[in-house]
Design an enzyme around this catalytic site. Structure first.
Site, PDB file in Angstrom:
ATOM      1  N   LYS A 152      26.500 -77.648 -37.010  1.00  0.00           N
ATOM      2  CA  LYS A 152      25.235 -77.334 -37.699  1.00  0.00           C
ATOM      3  C   LYS A 152      25.501 -76.839 -39.115  1.00  0.00           C
ATOM      4  O   LYS A 152      24.848 -77.257 -40.070  1.00  0.00           O
ATOM      5  CB  LYS A 152      24.478 -76.298 -36.859  1.00  0.00           C
ATOM      6  CG  LYS A 152      23.221 -75.716 -37.414  1.00  0.00           C
ATOM      7  CD  LYS A 152      23.368 -74.541 -38.343  1.00  0.00           C
ATOM      8  CE  LYS A 152      24.106 -73.330 -37.872  1.00  0.00           C
ATOM      9  NZ  LYS A 152      23.483 -72.496 -36.895  1.00  0.00           N
ATOM     10  N   CYS A 164      26.998 -73.876 -33.796  1.00  0.00           N
ATOM     11  CA  CYS A 164      27.233 -73.224 -35.088  1.00  0.00           C
ATOM     12  C   CYS A 164      28.053 -74.062 -36.070  1.00  0.00           C
ATOM     13  O   CYS A 164      27.669 -74.218 -37.225  1.00  0.00           O
ATOM     14  CB  CYS A 164      27.986 -71.903 -34.899  1.00  0.00           C
ATOM     15  SG  CYS A 164      27.559 -70.994 -33.432  1.00  0.00           S
ATOM     16  N   CYS A 198      29.241 -73.412 -29.582  1.00  0.00           N
ATOM     17  CA  CYS A 198      29.453 -73.032 -30.985  1.00  0.00           C
ATOM     18  C   CYS A 198      30.283 -74.075 -31.720  1.00  0.00           C
ATOM     19  O   CYS A 198      29.900 -74.551 -32.783  1.00  0.00           O
ATOM     20  CB  CYS A 198      30.117 -71.664 -31.065  1.00  0.00           C
ATOM     21  SG  CYS A 198      30.481 -71.196 -32.756  1.00  0.00           S
ATOM     22  N   GLU A 244      16.481 -74.337 -38.721  1.00  0.00           N
ATOM     23  CA  GLU A 244      17.740 -74.787 -39.324  1.00  0.00           C
ATOM     24  C   GLU A 244      17.741 -76.302 -39.529  1.00  0.00           C
ATOM     25  O   GLU A 244      18.122 -76.801 -40.593  1.00  0.00           O
ATOM     26  CB  GLU A 244      18.915 -74.349 -38.443  1.00  0.00           C
ATOM     27  CG  GLU A 244      19.080 -72.819 -38.473  1.00  0.00           C
ATOM     28  CD  GLU A 244      20.245 -72.297 -37.654  1.00  0.00           C
ATOM     29  OE1 GLU A 244      20.782 -73.057 -36.809  1.00  0.00           O
ATOM     30  OE2 GLU A 244      20.616 -71.124 -37.852  1.00  0.00           O
ATOM     31  N   TYR A 269      15.120 -70.602 -34.100  1.00  0.00           N
ATOM     32  CA  TYR A 269      16.336 -70.766 -34.915  1.00  0.00           C
ATOM     33  C   TYR A 269      16.618 -72.241 -35.196  1.00  0.00           C
ATOM     34  O   TYR A 269      16.805 -72.658 -36.339  1.00  0.00           O
ATOM     35  CB  TYR A 269      17.551 -70.229 -34.141  1.00  0.00           C
ATOM     36  CG  TYR A 269      17.818 -68.765 -34.214  1.00  0.00           C
ATOM     37  CD1 TYR A 269      17.067 -67.852 -33.477  1.00  0.00           C
ATOM     38  CD2 TYR A 269      18.869 -68.271 -34.972  1.00  0.00           C
ATOM     39  CE1 TYR A 269      17.358 -66.502 -33.499  1.00  0.00           C
ATOM     40  CE2 TYR A 269      19.171 -66.917 -35.000  1.00  0.00           C
ATOM     41  CZ  TYR A 269      18.413 -66.040 -34.262  1.00  0.00           C
ATOM     42  OH  TYR A 269      18.705 -64.703 -34.289  1.00  0.00           O
ATOM     43  N   GLU A 293      21.703 -56.981 -55.048  1.00  0.00           N
ATOM     44  CA  GLU A 293      21.546 -55.663 -55.685  1.00  0.00           C
ATOM     45  C   GLU A 293      20.166 -55.067 -55.390  1.00  0.00           C
ATOM     46  O   GLU A 293      19.971 -53.856 -55.497  1.00  0.00           O
ATOM     47  CB  GLU A 293      21.796 -55.727 -57.192  1.00  0.00           C
ATOM     48  CG  GLU A 293      20.731 -56.451 -57.976  1.00  0.00           C
ATOM     49  CD  GLU A 293      20.996 -56.439 -59.485  1.00  0.00           C
ATOM     50  OE1 GLU A 293      21.331 -55.372 -60.022  1.00  0.00           O
ATOM     51  OE2 GLU A 293      20.859 -57.513 -60.119  1.00  0.00           O
ATOM     52  N   HIS A 297      25.422 -56.811 -60.648  1.00  0.00           N
ATOM     53  CA  HIS A 297      24.393 -57.426 -61.476  1.00  0.00           C
ATOM     54  C   HIS A 297      24.904 -58.654 -62.198  1.00  0.00           C
ATOM     55  O   HIS A 297      26.028 -58.627 -62.697  1.00  0.00           O
ATOM     56  CB  HIS A 297      23.875 -56.402 -62.488  1.00  0.00           C
ATOM     57  CG  HIS A 297      22.709 -56.904 -63.269  1.00  0.00           C
ATOM     58  ND1 HIS A 297      21.446 -57.006 -62.720  1.00  0.00           N
ATOM     59  CD2 HIS A 297      22.630 -57.366 -64.537  1.00  0.00           C
ATOM     60  CE1 HIS A 297      20.630 -57.498 -63.633  1.00  0.00           C
ATOM     61  NE2 HIS A 297      21.315 -57.723 -64.734  1.00  0.00           N
TER      62      HIS A 297
END
Ligand code: NDP
Length: 458
Positions: free
Chosen positions: A51, A48, A43, A181, A177, A440, A435
């Site tokens: 990346k 992670c 990671c 990515e 993944y 939303e 909004h």
């Protein structure tokens, strides 16, 4: 006094191993952690974190283009890969030191070197033997190359994160993944990108509608998709590479990246010496307390190939330490874990796909909407968001939520809390929207279709 050198010996200083070490030490255990490469594991060092830093760099590139639609006069901009990699390396070094500090202040002994189990309760690191009451295997996983001629010419995500120049043309093999990515990263940084995937849709295991949608979005971002395409061979041609595709097409690129999956790191660990079984993919099967087939050996994280995500490994490591050293038996709940693919746009989800929901329940209501986000009105980008909710047809409980959009990862975290709390569609409807936002849409979805392809048990 314990009869062993350590109460706990952890193999692997990544997210799961470090968390387990610190928590166990906090309960008073004498703990050692062996790390063959760098503290922080996949990671922090080559996953992670780096990346995501590269992803931000790519987003700036895309934003420069989009900003023209908002009135910005942008002079020709160029990107310096080397400065990005240097800055990324500095941040990764910093985080590695943070990990070192955390372990040091917890009183955990850090041993640099590859650990091998040499006997029951015995581990060797750099020719020194240590005994331990418990062993935790948290050795992670490594990128795997496809078995084709020329595979050795391909780079993996590990190599790409350390390379010195960005390619003008890159082919990425795989549709998971990492492939999605890195396609977004290189596209955003200005490369021409091909994705070559053996399946007809990207991201196997994701909701089918999501898979369709992300495929069309990546194509709309000028990523050149070669789906249902296999690679027969890779060859060098001067400074470039030729990629021979099964249907006769030959791609010429400057870099070929294999993003074809990861293999658990169990080779050479000596697991057989303590009766720890591994499955056909080399992963260690464990029970819900992360216990292996050997009583005093546990395993957490990617090496167990359960749900290969950092927060999951951390939770598994923590639960292990609570159970074994804190006298608080705790398991990791692998259901309802939210996840995100940091592609451009991002894909995020929690809960069941429509296909899983239909297989599990007799009927579900599916709400989905695709629309152009407000930003795209002026950015000129051909961007469409997908928001999808799956509700149980009779209890109204939300079974799954899916989104393909910029910042989808940030949006899904809150939705995951609602799902964990058992929220119904009526609860979503009773919530007012923020909004104007993309998020939303999750509380304004109205029209449902009933989906009941293979209903059964309820
Ligand atoms: P994935 O399993 O996600 O994807 C591997 C891809 O390679 C699939 O598309 C697969 O195709 C394809 N493939 C496998 N073998 C071959 C082959 N021999 N030839 C051609 N194609 C092949 O693996 P990744 O390496 O991308 O990621 C590993 C795991 O790490 C992920 O599953 C995830 O758990 C984790 N991860 C999480 C991230 C996040 O949370 N954002 C980011 C990166 C990784 P097919 O679908 O047909 O099998």
């Amino acid at each position: 006094m314990s009869a062993y050198d350590f109460d706990l010996f952890v193999i692997g200083g990544g997210s799961g191993g470090v968390r387990a070490s610190r928590i166990a030490a906090g309960y008073g255990a004498k703990v050692a952690v062996a790390e063959a490469y760098r503290l922080g594991g996949t990671c922090v060092i080559r996953g992670c974190v780096p990346k995501k830093l590269l992803m931000y760099a790519a987003q700036f590139g895309m934003a420069l283009e989009e900003s023209k639609g908002f009135g910005w006069q942008v002079p020709d901009a160029s990107h310096q890969w080397e400065s990005l990699i240097r800055a990324k390396d500095t941040e990764v070094d910093r985080l590695e030191h943070v990990y070192e500090g955390l372990l040091g202040s917890a009183g955990v002994e850090v041993l640099k070197g590859k650990a091998t189990i040499v006997g029951p309760h015995e581990v060797r690191v750099n020719d020194v033997r240590f005994t331990a009451d418990h062993i935790l295997v948290a050795s992670g996983a490594t990128p795997e190359l496809p078995q084709i001629p020329g595979a050795e010419l391909m780079m993996t995500s590990d190599d790409v994160l350390a390379m010195e120049h960005a390619p003008e043309r890159i082919a990425i093999v795989g549709g998971g993944y990492i492939a999605c990515e890195f396609a977004g990263i290189f596209k955003g940084l200005g490369s021409s990108v091909w994705m070559v995937h053996r399946g007809s849709k990207l991201l196997r295991g994701f909701d089918e509608q999501v898979r369709e949608h992300i495929g069309s979005q990546l194509a709309a971002n000028d990523i050149q998709m070669r789906l249902a395409s296999t690679v027969d061979a890779v060859e060098r041609k001067g400074n470039a590479y030729l990629l021979y595709l099964a249907f006769g097409e030959i791609l010429e690129v400057d870099l070929v990246m294999a993003a074809t999956g990861r293999r658990p790191n169990t080779d050479g660990l000596g697991l057989e010496r303590v009766g720890v079984q591994v499955d056909a993919r080399g992963a260690i099967p464990v029970d819900s307390y992360s216990r292996t087939s050997s009583d005093h050996v546990y395993a957490v994280g990617d090496v167990t190939n359960r749900l290969n995500l950092t927060p999951v490994a951390i939770h598994e490591g923590h639960a292990f330490a609570d159970t074994v050293f804190g006298n608080r038996p705790r398991r990791t709940d692998h259901d309802g874990v939210p996840f995100a693919v940091f592609s451009q746009p991002q894909v995020a989800a929690v809960g069941l796909t429509e296909e899983e929901a239909c297989a599990k329940h007799s009927a579900v209501r599916v709400y989905s909407s695709t629309f152009r986000p407000m930003r795209a009105a002026l950015s000129g980008r051909n961007e469409r968001v997908l928001v999808k909710l799956i509700a149980h047809a009779t209890t109204d409980q939300i079974l799954g939520a899916h989104i393909v959009a910029a910042d989808a990862a940030e949006i899904i975290q809150g939705i995951a809390i609602a799902l964990k709390a058992g929220a119904t569609k009526a609860d979503f409807d009773a919530t007012l929207g923020v909004h104007p936002s993309v998020a939303e849409e999750f509380v304004t979805l109205r029209d449902a279709r009933i989906s009941s392809r293979r209903g059964n048990d309820d």
